[in-house]
Design a protein around this motif. Structure first.
Motif, PDB file in Angstrom:
ATOM      1  N   ALA A 162    -103.501 -76.352 114.250  1.00 58.97           N
ATOM      2  CA  ALA A 162    -103.392 -75.217 113.095  1.00 58.97           C
ATOM      3  C   ALA A 162    -102.988 -75.157 111.786  1.00 58.97           C
ATOM      4  CB  ALA A 162    -103.718 -74.332 113.629  1.00 58.97           C
ATOM      5  N   GLU A 163    -101.711 -76.202 111.239  1.00 62.38           N
ATOM      6  CA  GLU A 163    -100.908 -75.935 110.652  1.00 62.38           C
ATOM      7  C   GLU A 163    -101.191 -77.291 109.418  1.00 62.38           C
ATOM      8  OE1 GLU A 163    -100.044 -76.974 113.847  1.00 62.38           O
ATOM      9  OE2 GLU A 163     -98.728 -74.757 114.724  1.00 62.38           O
ATOM     10  N   ALA A 164    -102.205 -78.991 110.481  1.00 65.38           N
ATOM     11  CA  ALA A 164    -102.596 -79.617 109.086  1.00 65.38           C
ATOM     12  C   ALA A 164    -103.456 -78.649 107.841  1.00 65.38           C
ATOM     13  CB  ALA A 164    -102.834 -80.527 109.657  1.00 65.38           C
ATOM     14  N   ALA A 165    -103.141 -78.109 107.150  1.00 67.51           N
ATOM     15  CA  ALA A 165    -104.242 -77.950 106.324  1.00 67.51           C
ATOM     16  C   ALA A 165    -103.017 -77.305 104.588  1.00 67.51           C
ATOM     17  CB  ALA A 165    -104.776 -75.752 106.845  1.00 67.51           C
ATOM     18  N   PRO A 166    -104.625 -77.786 103.887  1.00 65.20           N
ATOM     19  CA  PRO A 166    -104.235 -77.903 102.406  1.00 65.20           C
ATOM     20  C   PRO A 166    -102.789 -76.481 102.025  1.00 65.20           C
ATOM     21  CG  PRO A 166    -106.227 -78.413 102.486  1.00 65.20           C
ATOM     22  CD  PRO A 166    -106.257 -77.549 103.474  1.00 65.20           C
ATOM     23  N   PRO A 167    -102.128 -76.373 101.042  1.00 62.71           N
ATOM     24  CA  PRO A 167    -102.151 -78.183 100.389  1.00 62.71           C
ATOM     25  C   PRO A 167    -101.171 -78.891 101.167  1.00 62.71           C
ATOM     26  CG  PRO A 167    -100.249 -76.055  99.588  1.00 62.71           C
ATOM     27  CD  PRO A 167    -101.197 -75.441 100.626  1.00 62.71           C
ATOM     28  N   TRP A 168    -102.000 -80.282 100.928  1.00 66.83           N
ATOM     29  CA  TRP A 168    -101.418 -81.266 100.795  1.00 66.83           C
ATOM     30  C   TRP A 168     -99.934 -81.831 100.668  1.00 66.83           C
ATOM     31  CZ3 TRP A 168    -103.977 -81.573 105.920  1.00 66.83           C
ATOM     32  CH2 TRP A 168    -105.787 -81.358 105.049  1.00 66.83           C
ATOM     33  N   PRO A 169     -99.150 -81.997 102.020  1.00 70.80           N
ATOM     34  CA  PRO A 169     -97.621 -81.864 101.789  1.00 70.80           C
ATOM     35  C   PRO A 169     -97.305 -83.439 100.522  1.00 70.80           C
ATOM     36  CG  PRO A 169     -97.660 -83.174 103.521  1.00 70.80           C
ATOM     37  CD  PRO A 169     -99.278 -82.439 103.368  1.00 70.80           C
ATOM     38  N   ASP A 170     -96.053 -83.105  99.971  1.00 67.31           N
ATOM     39  CA  ASP A 170     -95.614 -84.491  99.470  1.00 67.31           C
ATOM     40  C   ASP A 170     -94.942 -85.481  99.884  1.00 67.31           C
ATOM     41  OD1 ASP A 170     -96.107 -82.991  96.793  1.00 67.31           O
ATOM     42  OD2 ASP A 170     -94.599 -81.643  97.376  1.00 67.31           O
TER      43      ASP A 170
END
Length: 448
Positions: free
Chosen positions: A167-175
């Motif tokens: 669930a945490e894997a959502a935009p904004p995408w990480p640097d």
């Protein structure tokens, strides 16, 4: 286009800017675009800077946003060529995106994600690295399914090896994404793909995937990873600071740590006896009592045999008997004058070395099958020394290779009685960490 080419050829040579249009291509492609703009700029100069009327400006029925839409279409060659450059100021070069990137670097803090797995030791290394990096991080817990047994080359950049998208894997995408081990590699690559290639990948341990998929690899000697330009070979795993720092006053004891079995190592009572003998000798040399601790992997039979040989004044913590509760291991590390441990756990070795006190390592016997197939002179010996990053059939970790690497760095010496001795070496390890952190920070968008 033929008329435009004739007009451009009538310009004086010194007025031509950019490359000439390739023969047979007119204004198509990047060279043609430069030639077209150069001819337009020179024509404007001859007219005193007055802009040429453009089709997009002449047609009153054209919507206000059509100019920008036409500009976007021009990037892939669709639509009319004149409409493709509609709205451009032909007196000015294309805007430089660098100021926008610089503004993002200044105003937006970097986003760092940690890909956590099922091994507590691996997760502790990720958290320790993120803490030393000094950036706020988001933890993404990965729940693997049976497909995680497939090679990473087959899984590619996907979430096929997970039970579901976190669930945490959502935009904004990480640097920056930091992972460890083999199983998190497909998810890390998937995140980079979703970000359009902007996300940087840092991986610890051995990914069992080609180094080109990563911006930086952090590994240690037991994994037999081949050299690469983006690989840093650390002396020891990235270690979190002790929960209890080393005591400022005099040390209280000598600490002995009994490890446990793995699929490459099997401890026996002789190894436990050697550990106790050397720890008692160190305690007598320092004039201090002895404390003994076991680990979660210590076989109960060995813990019971060791406890039966201890005196009443020697403290003992049995992890299995206590169920892991009230574990004094970290506190005892900080109070030790010297630490003696079995050489089956690189994490325990790293814990001991970072206390800054002398460390003795009792050699842990390898399992007979591993000694047989990897004895010197056999082809499988080369496999174990060089095949650490194979997608299929990678060898098990080689602790002898780790200690050989430590010896080559001047951080360990062979013990005449077997095993190794490590003098205090925190300063060398700190310097190594600072160099690795400098390379890692250079990957962040806010790096100076």
């Amino acid at each position: 286009m033929r008329g435009g080419a004739a007009a451009g050829s009538a310009l004086r040579p010194r007025e031509r800017i950019g490359r000439a249009a390739p023969a047979g291509r007119g204004c198509g492609g990047e060279p043609g675009r430069e030639w077209f703009r150069a001819g337009a700029r020179n024509a404007l100069r001859r007219q005193g800077g007055r802009r040429l009327p453009h089709r997009a400006h002449r047609h009153a029925a054209l919507p206000a946003g059509a100019s920008a839409a036409a500009e976007r279409r021009g990037a892939d060659g669709r639509g009319d060529r004149a409409a493709a450059v509609a709205g451009h100021d032909l007196l000015q070069p294309d805007p430089d995106p660098a100021p926008r990137v610089a503004e993002t670097r200044v105003t937006s803090p970097p986003r760092v994600w940690l890909l956590l797995g099922q091994r507590h030791g691996d997760n502790a290394q990720l958290r320790a690295l993120a803490a030393d990096l000094g950036a706020e991080s988001r933890e993404i817990q990965l729940d693997f399914n049976g497909f995680c047994q497939l090679p990473n080359a087959a899984l590619g950049a996907s979430l096929l090896s997970l039970r579901g998208r976190p669930a945490e894997a959502a935009p904004p995408w990480p640097d920056l994404v930091i992972g460890i081990g083999r199983r998190s590699v497909p998810a890390a690559r998937w995140l980079r793909a979703r970000s359009g290639g902007r996300t940087r990948l840092v991986h610890m341990g051995r990914p069992r995937a080609h180094p080109r998929h990563f911006d930086l690899l952090l590994t240690t000697g037991q994994y037999a990873m081949p050299d690469a330009a983006n690989l840093i070979r650390l002396a020891l795993p990235w270690q979190a600071p002790l929960a209890e720092p080393p005591a400022a006053g005099p040390a209280r004891h000598v600490l002995a740590v009994l490890g446990g079995d793995s699929w490459t190592v099997r401890l026996d009572e002789a190894t436990a006896g050697t550990l106790l003998h050397r720890a008692r000798a160190a305690a007598a040399r320092h004039g201090l009592p002895l404390a003994v601790a076991t680990s979660p992997r210590t076989p109960p039979r060995l813990a019971a045999a060791l406890r039966a040989r201890l005196g009443s004044a020697e403290r003992f913590y049995d992890w299995h008997a206590a169920g892991g509760r009230d574990n004094p291991y970290r506190e005892w590390l900080g109070q030790a004058a010297e630490i003696v441990l079995t050489g089956d756990s690189v994490s325990a070795l790293s814990d001991a070395v970072w206390t800054g006190c002398p460390v003795q390592v009792v050699a842990a016997p390898e399992r007979p099958w591993l000694r047989l197939i990897t004895r010197p002179g056999t082809p499988l010996r080369i496999w174990r020394r060089r095949g650490g990053n194979l997608a299929l059939g990678a060898p098990p970790p080689d602790l002898d290779a780790l200690f050989a690497d430590l010896e080559a760095r001047g951080l360990a010496q062979p013990d005449p009685e077997g095993g190794w001795r490590l003098p205090p070496c925190c300063a060398a390890l700190e310097a190594e960490r600072h160099a690795a952190l400098a390379r890692l920070r250079a990957l962040l968008p806010c790096a100076e």
